[in-house]
Design a protein around this motif. Structure first.
Motif, short mmCIF file in Angstrom:
data_model
loop_
_atom_site.label_atom_id
_atom_site.label_comp_id
_atom_site.label_asym_id
_atom_site.label_seq_id
_atom_site.Cartn_x
_atom_site.Cartn_y
_atom_site.Cartn_z
N MET A 386 -73.85 35.74 -30.70
CA MET A 386 -74.45 36.45 -29.39
C MET A 386 -75.59 35.68 -29.13
O MET A 386 -75.94 35.28 -30.40
CB MET A 386 -74.56 37.69 -30.00
N ALA A 387 -75.93 34.95 -28.09
CA ALA A 387 -77.49 34.94 -27.78
C ALA A 387 -78.17 35.98 -27.18
O ALA A 387 -77.56 37.40 -26.42
CB ALA A 387 -77.00 33.73 -26.45
N SER A 553 -79.71 25.22 -23.91
CA SER A 553 -79.13 24.28 -24.70
C SER A 553 -78.89 25.51 -25.63
O SER A 553 -77.69 24.93 -26.33
CB SER A 553 -79.19 23.19 -25.63
N THR A 554 -79.78 26.39 -26.41
CA THR A 554 -78.76 27.13 -27.27
C THR A 554 -78.25 28.02 -27.22
O THR A 554 -77.03 28.22 -28.89
CB THR A 554 -80.41 27.38 -28.44
N VAL A 555 -78.03 28.92 -25.81
CA VAL A 555 -77.89 29.45 -25.56
C VAL A 555 -76.17 29.14 -25.89
O VAL A 555 -75.48 30.49 -25.90
CB VAL A 555 -77.79 30.12 -23.89
N LEU A 556 -76.22 28.10 -25.12
CA LEU A 556 -74.68 27.70 -24.63
C LEU A 556 -73.37 27.28 -26.53
O LEU A 556 -72.19 27.12 -26.42
CB LEU A 556 -74.15 26.18 -24.44
N LEU A 557 -74.84 27.32 -27.26
CA LEU A 557 -73.91 27.63 -28.68
C LEU A 557 -73.53 28.70 -28.83
O LEU A 557 -72.31 28.85 -29.40
CB LEU A 557 -75.05 27.52 -29.78
N ALA A 558 -73.44 29.81 -28.55
CA ALA A 558 -73.51 30.78 -28.60
C ALA A 558 -71.90 31.63 -27.15
O ALA A 558 -71.84 31.01 -26.80
CB ALA A 558 -74.60 31.75 -28.34
N ASP A 559 -70.48 32.25 -27.57
CA ASP A 559 -69.90 33.15 -27.40
C ASP A 559 -70.36 33.67 -25.84
O ASP A 559 -69.80 33.31 -25.23
CB ASP A 559 -68.65 33.52 -27.94
N ARG A 560 -71.10 34.58 -26.22
CA ARG A 560 -71.95 35.42 -25.30
C ARG A 560 -73.35 35.53 -25.26
O ARG A 560 -73.81 34.89 -26.19
CB ARG A 560 -70.74 36.70 -25.37
N VAL A 561 -73.72 35.84 -24.25
CA VAL A 561 -75.37 36.27 -24.17
C VAL A 561 -75.39 37.55 -23.54
O VAL A 561 -74.77 38.33 -22.80
CB VAL A 561 -75.67 35.07 -22.53
N ALA A 562 -76.64 38.38 -24.88
CA ALA A 562 -76.79 38.89 -23.78
C ALA A 562 -78.77 39.81 -23.54
O ALA A 562 -79.54 38.77 -23.97
CB ALA A 562 -76.51 40.42 -25.01
N LEU A 563 -79.15 40.21 -22.61
CA LEU A 563 -79.80 39.72 -22.04
C LEU A 563 -81.24 41.36 -22.31
O LEU A 563 -80.43 42.74 -21.98
CB LEU A 563 -79.88 39.74 -20.73
#
Ligand SMILES: Nc1ncnc2c1ncn2[C@@H]1O[C@H](COP(=O)(O)OP(=O)(O)OP(=O)(O)O)[C@@H](O)[C@H]1O
Ligand SMILES: [Mg+2]
Length: 597
Positions: A386-387, A553-563
């Motif tokens: 998770m990013a 680019s770092t966010v795309l490493l993760a499956d999902r993102v939390a804001l």
């Protein structure tokens, strides 16, 4: 430079505390060496009393061989005196021999305890305390304590006994002269009591100021680049001079107090001795007193001069030791990390890393400020990465620090595979979770040691190689001594990006179940970042990860993102979902978008 953390001014003046009660707290440390210490004190008492026999030999000489004009008797008397002197010197030497080693041991033991305790104190404690204050407690204060145990502690006893025995001898010689000598005792004692109170307050201030001064020195050494870069050495030197001038003032006050008491303690008995001399001489002239008795009386009085004179600075040293003890235990009394809650909430369904209504406020934040994190609910499924995205200052670093329990949640709880981290033994928690922070810290050790500290003992070359490969830290092999090169403060300086990659290698080397990375690639160029990301993908596939990210680019490493926004998780989804549906997220990612593609 002004330190905002605890300084000398913050602390209450506790001149009313009892020095004796404070010093008694040293007993657990002194206990193991008590036999030696008591033996040494006994030896010193015997040595000191030996010197009181000398006047009696003198009396015998004056009234006997000298009066009878018997040279052989005088020589015999001289031999006795020589032997007594030798015995005294040998006994005092023996005392030193007895205490030196055990007391060095006591000091080392206390220092080890302090260090161990400092390591166990929570991050919140270290946030609050200036490091110079801790440094000065671990060095100067402990040295003062060792000196106290070696010297004033014994000699207050020794001198007390010597004075008592001496006074009895004098009273036995001639009680009227004895009483004359005793007259100053009361004013001297009153002075001592008044002095002690004042001195305690000043001593405390001086030792705190030493701590503040240490902090300034430490900060200027660590921040030397900033100071030079901004040409601030003049103002820094000014701050230093200011503090050392204050310290000098305090030390001078101490000296003045000491001078006053010494003046009283030395003058009054001296006057009394003079009076006794006149009175005694008159008595001898009248034939009421033998010349030998007067000689014995006066030499006893003179032998007591040192024990009496020294009381002033023995008391001063004891006060300083009491202050040092107080400062030592202020740190030792701080609560170490604890709070192992007993209600382990195991929930088989609840796998992965989960935040349940987590609320967090820094312990030293103003009471009316809103908490940094307010009801954070987030579930990172097992194996998922998770990013975590949010504006600067939104609390991302704070959130990541809660997982390894560097800070304790204010309310709510965090679970790893269903187990509450607050109920988990720390060793277990830290074997499950590995972290890499924004500020990569390297220790004064080899590259290999720095990386391998991220794993349990026994990990070797293959793990190291793999971790270095994942972090794209192959530069380590090109260092002068390869991975054995010393880095950190005492070793080779590495670039920011190099340090960051070693910190990342440290995080992944132990193949942790949970990986928490705080913006781990921020210092890397685009190509190195891409290479690290490619290698990191394999690692992320086998762990559950929380990665703070600023760039797409770092966010795309993760499956999902939390804001993270306003202290709570405002949205969760894939990068593309959030780009479409969330204006704040789109705004945060805009601008960097083009550069990274
Ligand atoms: N040790 C501390 N004591 C008190 N307040 C703190 C402490 N550390 C951080 N803060 C405050 O908590 C808030 C969140 O800080 P945090 O470092 O978590 O932000 P962040 O999201 O990581 O920011 P960035 O993207 O710049 O790294 C800030 O307002 C900061 O002032
Ligand atoms: Mg941060």
């Amino acid at each position: 430079m002004v330190t905002t953390r605890a300084t000398a001014e913050d602390r209450p003046d506790r001149a009313d505390r009892s020095a004796v009660r404070t010093l008694l707290r040293l007993w657990p440390y002194v206990r193991p060496v008590r036999v030696r210490l008591f033996t040494a004190a006994f030896v010193a008492v015997v040595a000191s009393c030996t010197s009181l026999v000398i006047p009696l030999v003198l009396k015998w000489m004056v009234d006997g061989p000298v009066a009878d004009r018997d040279p052989a008797g005088v020589w015999l008397g001289a031999l006795y005196l020589l032997l007594l002197g030798l015995a005294e010197a040998l006994l005092f030497g023996l005392r030193r021999l007895l205490v030196a080693r055990p007391l060095a041991g006591v000091e080392a033991g206390m220092r080890a305890d302090l260090y161990r305790h400092l390591q166990r104190l929570p991050v919140a404690f270290h946030d609050r305390w200036a490091s110079g204050q801790l440094l000065s407690r671990g060095t100067t204060d402990l040295m003062l304590l060792r000196m106290f145990l070696a010297f004033p502690l014994t000699f207050l006893l020794v001198n007390g006994v010597t004075i008592l025995v001496g006074v009895i001898i004098m009273l036995l010689q001639d009680w009227t002269l004895g009483l004359v000598i005793l007259i100053p005792a009361v004013p001297v004692m009153v002075t001592c009591v008044i002095f002690e109170k004042r001195y305690a307050a000043v001593a405390r201030r001086a030792q705190d100021q030493v701590g503040d001064l240490t902090t300034v020195v430490e900060e200027s050494v660590l921040g030397i680049r900033i100071i030079k870069g901004f040409g601030r050495h003049r103002s820094q030197a000014l701050a230093f001079r200011e503090l050392s001038r204050t310290l000098r003032g305090t030390e001078l006050r101490k000296a003045r107090l000491l001078a006053t008491i010494w003046g009283v303690i030395v003058t009054l008995p001296e006057v009394a001795i003079g009076a006794a001399l006149v009175l005694g001489a008159v008595q001898v002239a009248d034939g009421e007193l033998s010349a030998g008795t007067l000689v014995a009386f006066l030499s006893t009085a003179l032998a007591l001069r040192w024990p009496v004179d020294s009381i002033g600075f023995l008391l001063a040293m004891s006060q300083e030791a009491a202050t040092a003890t107080e400062r030592y235990f202020e740190v030792m009394d701080a609560e170490p990390e604890g709070r192992e809650v007993s209600t382990v909430k195991e929930d088989g369904e609840d796998l992965g890393l989960r935040f349940h209504g987590v609320r967090f406020r820094y312990p030293d934040a103003p009471a009316d400020s809103p908490p940094v994190l307010d009801r954070v609910d987030l579930h990172i499924r097992p194996g998922e990465s998770m990013a975590l995205v949010g504006a600067t200052g939104s609390g991302k670093t704070t959130l990541t620090a809660l997982v390894p329990r560097l800070h304790e949640v204010t309310s709510g709880h965090i679970t790893l595979d269903g187990a509450d981290i607050a109920a988990m033994p720390r060793e277990q928690l830290r074997s499950l979770v590995a972290v890499a922070f924004e500020e990569p810290t390297l220790f004064s050790a080899s590259v290999a040691d720095n990386v391998l500290m991220g794993t349990a003992d026994g990990a070797g070359e293959p793990e190291l190689e793999r971790a270095l490969a994942v972090a794209q830290a192959d530069f380590a092999h090109a260092l002068p001594h390869g991975t054995e090169t010393q880095v950190g403060e005492q070793g080779l300086s590495l670039s920011g990006g190099q340090r960051q990659r070693l910190a990342l290698a440290r995080a992944v080397v132990g193949r942790p179940r949970f990986l928490v990375l705080d913006d781990p690639l921020s210092a890397l160029d685009v190509h190195t970042e891409a290479a690290v990301e490619a290698a990191l993908r394999d690692v992320l596939a086998e762990t559950t990860a929380l990665i703070v990210a600023h760039r797409p680019s770092t966010v795309l490493l993760a499956d999902r993102v939390a804001l993270l926004s306003d202290g709570r998780i405002a949205a969760v989804g894939t990068h593309h979902e959030l780009l479409r549906s969330n204006a704040e997220y789109a705004h945060l990612m805009a601008g960097t978008e083009e550069a990274d593609r």
